[in-house]
Motif scaffolding. Structure first.
Motif, PDB file in Angstrom:
ATOM      1  N   ILE A 182      79.698  29.240  63.194  1.00 10.35           N
ATOM      2  CA  ILE A 182      80.412  30.035  64.191  1.00 10.35           C
ATOM      3  C   ILE A 182      79.544  31.256  64.460  1.00 10.35           C
ATOM      4  O   ILE A 182      79.134  31.946  63.522  1.00 10.35           O
ATOM      5  N   ALA A 183      79.257  31.510  65.736  1.00 12.58           N
ATOM      6  CA  ALA A 183      78.395  32.641  66.073  1.00 12.58           C
ATOM      7  C   ALA A 183      78.890  33.327  67.337  1.00 12.58           C
ATOM      8  O   ALA A 183      79.442  32.682  68.233  1.00 12.58           O
ATOM      9  N   ASP A 184      78.690  34.621  67.378  1.00 11.75           N
ATOM     10  CA  ASP A 184      79.006  35.376  68.585  1.00 11.75           C
ATOM     11  C   ASP A 184      77.991  35.057  69.669  1.00 11.75           C
ATOM     12  O   ASP A 184      76.791  34.976  69.380  1.00 11.75           O
ATOM     13  N   LEU A 230      86.833  27.853  53.839  1.00 14.78           N
ATOM     14  CA  LEU A 230      86.013  28.944  53.336  1.00 14.78           C
ATOM     15  C   LEU A 230      85.078  29.366  54.460  1.00 14.78           C
ATOM     16  O   LEU A 230      84.403  28.534  55.066  1.00 14.78           O
ATOM     17  N   PHE A 231      85.076  30.667  54.749  1.00 18.00           N
ATOM     18  CA  PHE A 231      84.163  31.223  55.745  1.00 18.00           C
ATOM     19  C   PHE A 231      83.235  32.193  55.030  1.00 18.00           C
ATOM     20  O   PHE A 231      83.685  33.075  54.311  1.00 18.00           O
ATOM     21  N   VAL A 232      81.934  32.024  55.222  1.00 19.32           N
ATOM     22  CA  VAL A 232      80.932  32.919  54.647  1.00 19.32           C
ATOM     23  C   VAL A 232      79.952  33.257  55.750  1.00 19.32           C
ATOM     24  O   VAL A 232      79.476  32.357  56.462  1.00 19.32           O
ATOM     25  N   GLY A 233      79.678  34.546  55.917  1.00 11.24           N
ATOM     26  CA  GLY A 233      78.751  34.925  56.976  1.00 11.24           C
ATOM     27  C   GLY A 233      78.438  36.398  56.963  1.00 11.24           C
ATOM     28  O   GLY A 233      78.522  37.078  55.939  1.00 11.24           O
ATOM     29  N   SER A 234      78.107  36.910  58.141  1.00 15.85           N
ATOM     30  CA  SER A 234      77.718  38.314  58.292  1.00 15.85           C
ATOM     31  C   SER A 234      78.874  39.189  58.766  1.00 15.85           C
ATOM     32  O   SER A 234      78.728  40.400  58.866  1.00 15.85           O
ATOM     33  N   PHE A 235      80.025  38.598  59.025  1.00 13.93           N
ATOM     34  CA  PHE A 235      81.156  39.293  59.632  1.00 13.93           C
ATOM     35  C   PHE A 235      81.917  40.154  58.630  1.00 13.93           C
ATOM     36  O   PHE A 235      82.510  39.655  57.684  1.00 13.93           O
ATOM     37  N   ASN A 236      81.884  41.470  58.841  1.00 12.31           N
ATOM     38  CA  ASN A 236      82.732  42.399  58.097  1.00 12.31           C
ATOM     39  C   ASN A 236      84.041  42.557  58.847  1.00 12.31           C
ATOM     40  O   ASN A 236      84.093  42.420  60.062  1.00 12.31           O
ATOM     41  N   TRP A 237      85.089  42.881  58.122  1.00  9.96           N
ATOM     42  CA  TRP A 237      86.387  43.119  58.753  1.00  9.96           C
ATOM     43  C   TRP A 237      86.397  44.580  59.192  1.00  9.96           C
ATOM     44  O   TRP A 237      87.035  45.434  58.585  1.00  9.96           O
ATOM     45  N   ASP A 238      85.677  44.878  60.261  1.00 11.72           N
ATOM     46  CA  ASP A 238      85.608  46.248  60.778  1.00 11.72           C
ATOM     47  C   ASP A 238      85.341  46.212  62.284  1.00 11.72           C
ATOM     48  O   ASP A 238      84.958  45.175  62.823  1.00 11.72           O
ATOM     49  N   PRO A 239      85.560  47.333  62.970  1.00 11.44           N
ATOM     50  CA  PRO A 239      85.401  47.351  64.423  1.00 11.44           C
ATOM     51  C   PRO A 239      83.993  46.998  64.909  1.00 11.44           C
ATOM     52  O   PRO A 239      83.843  46.382  65.962  1.00 11.44           O
ATOM     53  N   ARG A 240      82.970  47.366  64.156  1.00  9.59           N
ATOM     54  CA  ARG A 240      81.604  47.028  64.599  1.00  9.59           C
ATOM     55  C   ARG A 240      81.407  45.510  64.653  1.00  9.59           C
ATOM     56  O   ARG A 240      80.823  44.993  65.598  1.00  9.59           O
ATOM     57  N   SER A 241      81.881  44.812  63.629  1.00  9.57           N
ATOM     58  CA  SER A 241      81.735  43.354  63.628  1.00  9.57           C
ATOM     59  C   SER A 241      82.600  42.704  64.700  1.00  9.57           C
ATOM     60  O   SER A 241      82.221  41.695  65.279  1.00  9.57           O
ATOM     61  N   VAL A 242      83.776  43.270  64.942  1.00 11.87           N
ATOM     62  CA  VAL A 242      84.684  42.685  65.937  1.00 11.87           C
ATOM     63  C   VAL A 242      84.176  42.912  67.352  1.00 11.87           C
ATOM     64  O   VAL A 242      84.178  41.993  68.172  1.00 11.87           O
ATOM     65  N   TRP A 243      83.713  44.135  67.660  1.00 13.45           N
ATOM     66  CA  TRP A 243      83.448  44.489  69.059  1.00 13.45           C
ATOM     67  C   TRP A 243      81.986  44.658  69.437  1.00 13.45           C
ATOM     68  O   TRP A 243      81.642  44.513  70.607  1.00 13.45           O
ATOM     69  N   ILE A 244      81.098  44.990  68.481  1.00 13.90           N
ATOM     70  CA  ILE A 244      79.744  45.393  68.859  1.00 13.90           C
ATOM     71  C   ILE A 244      78.681  44.421  68.363  1.00 13.90           C
ATOM     72  O   ILE A 244      77.930  43.850  69.144  1.00 13.90           O
ATOM     73  N   ASN A 245      78.576  44.262  67.041  1.00 13.10           N
ATOM     74  CA  ASN A 245      77.511  43.454  66.458  1.00 13.10           C
ATOM     75  C   ASN A 245      77.687  41.982  66.815  1.00 13.10           C
ATOM     76  O   ASN A 245      78.801  41.489  66.931  1.00 13.10           O
ATOM     77  N   THR A 246      76.578  41.277  66.935  1.00 13.39           N
ATOM     78  CA  THR A 246      76.657  39.827  67.043  1.00 13.39           C
ATOM     79  C   THR A 246      76.592  39.275  65.623  1.00 13.39           C
ATOM     80  O   THR A 246      75.666  39.563  64.873  1.00 13.39           O
ATOM     81  N   GLU A 247      77.632  38.524  65.275  1.00 19.39           N
ATOM     82  CA  GLU A 247      77.807  38.032  63.912  1.00 19.39           C
ATOM     83  C   GLU A 247      77.781  36.513  63.893  1.00 19.39           C
ATOM     84  O   GLU A 247      77.921  35.866  64.938  1.00 19.39           O
ATOM     85  N   MET A 248      77.662  35.975  62.706  1.00 15.54           N
ATOM     86  CA  MET A 248      77.735  34.523  62.553  1.00 15.54           C
ATOM     87  C   MET A 248      78.175  34.175  61.137  1.00 15.54           C
ATOM     88  O   MET A 248      78.185  35.028  60.247  1.00 15.54           O
TER      89      MET A 248
END
Length: 191
Positions: free
Chosen positions: A5-7, A133-151
Motif C-alpha cells: 500500500i503506497a501513497d 498485520l501492517f508494517v511500513g513507514s506510516f506514523n499515526w500523525d498528521p504528517r503521515s496522513v496529510w503530507i508525507n508519502t508513505e508506504m
C-alpha cells in the motif's frame, strides 16, 4: 497473501483522492476491527479524529492498545508534546497507552546497534484481530496522513499477526510504561 500500500505522489500536492492514500486504504481494516487493535507508532499524534476513531472502537468492545515513545525515549520532543495533548482524552475513552522506556542498562543494546543512544521506538505497525498485520513507514500523525508519502505492506496471515501480537504484548510488559489515570484524573506511568 500480502499487498503493498503506497501513497500516490499527488498526495504531497493535495490532489490525491483520499481513498488512494495509505490512510484511505488501511482505514477499513482498522474500523472493521472486532476484537483487538495494536498500534506501534514512533510518532503518535491522533488529533480529535484519531481519539474518536480509537475511542469508538473501544466503545464497541475492541481492545485498543497503542505503543509510542516516552518523553525520555523520543528523538523529537515536539511530537511527544503534541501527543501529550491527547493522552487524557484517549485514556478516558479506554484506549490503553504504553510508552517505551529509555533504558541504557539493557544488556541487548550493543547487539541491537543502539550503542549509547536512547532506546527510541521506530516501528510503525498495526495488528488487527490477529489476522491482518501492517508494517511500513506510516506514523499515526498528521504528517503521515496529510503530507508525507508513505508506504507499507498489509499481510493477511493469522499466524504472522498472532505472532506479532504476542511479541507486541511481551514487549509492552518488558520495555514500556503503562500510562493510566488515577481516581483523581492524574497521569501515572507504571513499570
Amino acid at each position: 497473501p500480502a499487498r503493498v500500500i503506497a501513497d500516490p505522489v499527488e498526495k504531497s500536492s493535495r490532489r490525491a483522492r483520499s481513498s488512494d492514500t495509505v490512510t484511505g486504504q488501511i482505514l477499513p481494516y482498522i474500523t472493521g476491527a472486532q476484537e483487538e487493535l495494536f498500534v506501534s507508532s514512533a510518532y503518535f499524534v491522533p488529533l480529535r479524529q484519531g481519539v474518536d476513531l480509537l475511542g469508538g472502537l473501544a466503545d464497541r468492545g475492541v481492545e485498543v492498545t497503542v505503543l509510542t515513545n516516552s518523553m525520555d525515549s523520543t528523538d523529537v520532543l515536539s511530537v511527544y508534546g503534541h501527543y501529550a495533548l491527547w493522552r487524557n482524552a484517549l485514556l478516558r475513552r479506554d484506549v490503553a497507552l504504553w510508552e517505551l522506556r529509555a533504558d541504557s542498562a539493557r544488556p541487548d543494546r550493543d547487539r541491537l546497534g543502539l550503542g549509547a543512544s536512547q532506546s527510541s521506538l521506530h516501528t510503525k505497525a498495526f495488528a488487527i484481530d490477529r489476522r491482518h498485520l501492517f508494517v511500513g513507514s506510516f506514523n499515526w500523525d498528521p504528517r503521515s496522513v496529510w503530507i508525507n508519502t508513505e508506504m507499507g505492506i498489509l499481510i493477511d496471515s493469522p499466524a504472522l499477526a498472532t505472532e506479532a501480537t504476542e511479541l507486541f504484548r511481551k514487549t509492552l510488559v518488558e520495555n514500556a510504561y503503562r500510562v493510566t489515570l488515577n481516581d483523581e484524573g492524574d497521569l501515572l506511568w507504571e513499570e
